[in-house]
Design an enzyme around this catalytic site. Structure first.
Site, PDB file in Angstrom:
ATOM      1  N   GLY A  11       0.796  -1.198   0.024  1.00 23.08           N
ATOM      2  CA  GLY A  11      -0.030   0.008   0.207  1.00 23.08           C
ATOM      3  C   GLY A  11       0.776   1.198   0.026  1.00 23.08           C
ATOM      4  N   GLY A  12       0.724   2.321  -0.838  1.00 19.09           N
ATOM      5  CA  GLY A  12       1.159   3.505  -0.841  1.00 19.09           C
ATOM      6  C   GLY A  12       0.679   4.559  -0.490  1.00 19.09           C
ATOM      7  CG  PHE A  15      -0.685   3.934   9.175  1.00 24.47           C
ATOM      8  CD1 PHE A  15      -0.009   4.831  10.173  1.00 24.47           C
ATOM      9  CD2 PHE A  15      -0.927   2.608   9.401  1.00 24.47           C
ATOM     10  CE1 PHE A  15       0.324   4.203  11.230  1.00 24.47           C
ATOM     11  CE2 PHE A  15      -0.479   1.994  10.609  1.00 24.47           C
ATOM     12  CZ  PHE A  15       0.128   2.892  11.672  1.00 24.47           C
ATOM     13  N   GLY A  16       0.671   3.493   5.447  1.00 24.52           N
ATOM     14  CA  GLY A  16       1.810   2.625   4.967  1.00 24.52           C
ATOM     15  C   GLY A  16       3.234   2.982   4.722  1.00 24.52           C
ATOM     16  NE  ARG A  35      -4.419  -0.833  -6.459  1.00 23.38           N
ATOM     17  CZ  ARG A  35      -5.745  -0.938  -6.342  1.00 23.38           C
ATOM     18  NH1 ARG A  35      -6.525  -1.917  -6.962  1.00 23.38           N
ATOM     19  NH2 ARG A  35      -6.410  -0.152  -5.625  1.00 23.38           N
ATOM     20  CE  LYS A 191      -9.690   4.548  14.154  1.00 23.84           C
ATOM     21  NZ  LYS A 191      -9.194   5.449  13.252  1.00 23.84           N
ATOM     22  CG  ASP A 244      -7.387   4.403  16.710  1.00 27.09           C
ATOM     23  OD1 ASP A 244      -7.134   5.451  16.527  1.00 27.09           O
ATOM     24  OD2 ASP A 244      -7.442   3.456  16.086  1.00 27.09           O
ATOM     25  CB  THR A 248     -10.115   8.787  15.631  1.00 30.64           C
ATOM     26  OG1 THR A 248      -9.183   7.984  15.531  1.00 30.64           O
ATOM     27  CG2 THR A 248     -10.655   8.969  14.288  1.00 30.64           C
ATOM     28  NE  ARG A 255      -7.045   8.463   6.432  1.00 30.69           N
ATOM     29  CZ  ARG A 255      -6.595   7.077   6.036  1.00 30.69           C
ATOM     30  NH1 ARG A 255      -6.026   7.132   4.770  1.00 30.69           N
ATOM     31  NH2 ARG A 255      -6.433   6.200   6.802  1.00 30.69           N
ATOM     32  CG  ASN A 256     -12.903   8.393   9.257  1.00 27.89           C
ATOM     33  OD1 ASN A 256     -13.564   8.154   8.511  1.00 27.89           O
ATOM     34  ND2 ASN A 256     -11.592   7.780   9.474  1.00 27.89           N
TER      35      ASN A 256
END
Length: 341
Positions: A11-12, A15-16, A35, A191, A244, A248, A255-256
């Protein structure tokens, strides 16, 4: 101790990339698979992932790659940071190559239609793999900037937990272990829903008391649901639960939270998600969680309220008014209401 074989991060995203850097800083060679060949080339040339972590240098020991088969052939330990909507489709063609691998999910989401968590999907795809999850109050940018951070690796496989602790534990990143894989992973997924509510509340100018009430009742609600599904309630007192949830629901870096804040400013859901430019798992989780809670008969008024706002035309003020008129329940589930013992 340096790994003899490289470690994979699939994954790019933000967090990755942050986890790939942590591994590299601890002396490991890292293959970060993505990808998009253009993204991989940009990281290779500029040593930066500008779309997701602008301004953060990617460590020289992180090699961006696009050949998934070669990556899986090279690596035994794989951190899976794929979006929940893509995880199955990306990995199913490589199911045979995943056998015997240590697969650690970093994705906090639930698959639509099946209500499977990411580690359950991994187990379904690769029943012979060793499965774990990583979850906690881990905002990607802060991890990448070396803010002091703690996380939880959860698995029934104690040796896997120890391997992940050895690989990731460092000067600014502390890794705790848990045997409650399901509870830790469910906390990380649930969450996200409440972070949207928290962001909306801040945008609408609601007070600190209100925000505290929302976070606390969110913890009670998500714990009640998780226990119904077989998780240990004590897990939610730890980093993957209340830890968490706090970060969050209180950080504009979430993001959320950003989606909720945009909604509170009057944007439509589509506009709010588009303005983010990244996946906000909470929107997808909300839909499947609302349906599952109804199916199993778990009382989740905040989930029902947010669903009414996003998909049924209600306003936050209307939902809060309904919540305040509801019958007061026990403050904390799972403890005696008849005394202090």
């Amino acid at each position: 101790m340096t790994e003899q074989r490289p470690i994979a991060v699939l994954g790019g995203g933000s967090f990755g990339t942050a986890v790939a850097n942590l591994l590299a800083e601890n002396g490991h060679q890292v293959r970060q698979w993505m990808r998009d060949p253009e993204q991989a080339e940009a990281i290779r040339v500029n040593r930066e992932n500008p779309r997701y972590l602008k301004g953060i240098k990617v460590h020289p020991a992180v090699e961006p790659v696009t050949d998934l088969l070669a990556t899986l052939n090279d690596c035994d330990l794989c951190f899976v940071a794929l979006p929940s909507s893509a995880l199955r489709s990306v990995l199913v063609p490589y199911a045979e190559r995943l056998s015997g691998k240590l697969l650690v999910s970093l994705t906090k989401g639930i698959e639509a239609h099946t209500f499977k968590l990411m580690s359950e999907i991994l187990q379904e795809i690769a029943p012979q793999a060793r499965i774990g999850v990583l979850s906690g109050p881990n905002l990607a940018r802060e991890v990448a900037e070396h803010a002091l951070t703690a996380t939880v690796v959860a698995s029934e496989d104690e040796a896997l937990c120890q391997r992940v602790q050895a690989a990731l534990h460092g000067r600014t990143f502390r890794v705790y272990a848990s045997a409650d894989r399901y509870g830790v992973e469910l906390g990380g997924a649930l969450k996200n829903v409440y972070a949207i509510i928290a962001g909306m509340a801040v945008a609408l100018g609601m007070g600190e008391n209100t925000k505290s009430m929302l976070i606390t009742r969110a913890l009670a609600e998500m714990t009640r649901f998780a226990v119904n599904q077989g998780a240990n309630p004590m897990t939610f007192l730890g980093l993957a639960g209340v830890g968490d949830l706090i970060v969050t629901c209180s950080s504009p870096k979430s993001r959320n939270y950003q989606v909720g804040f945009a909604l509170g400013q009057g944007l439509s859901l589509e506009e709010a998600v588009t303005s983010l430019g990244e996946v906000a798992e909470g929107v997808n989780t909300l839909k499947v969680l609302k349906a599952k809670a109804q199916e199993v008969g778990v009382y989740m008024p905040l989930v029902a309220g947010l669903h009414a706002i996003l998909f049924e035309g209600r306003t936050l003020n209307q939902v809060i008014e309904l919540l305040m008129r509801g019958e007061p329940k026990t403050d904390v589930d799972f403890i005696s209401t008849s005394g202090f013992n």
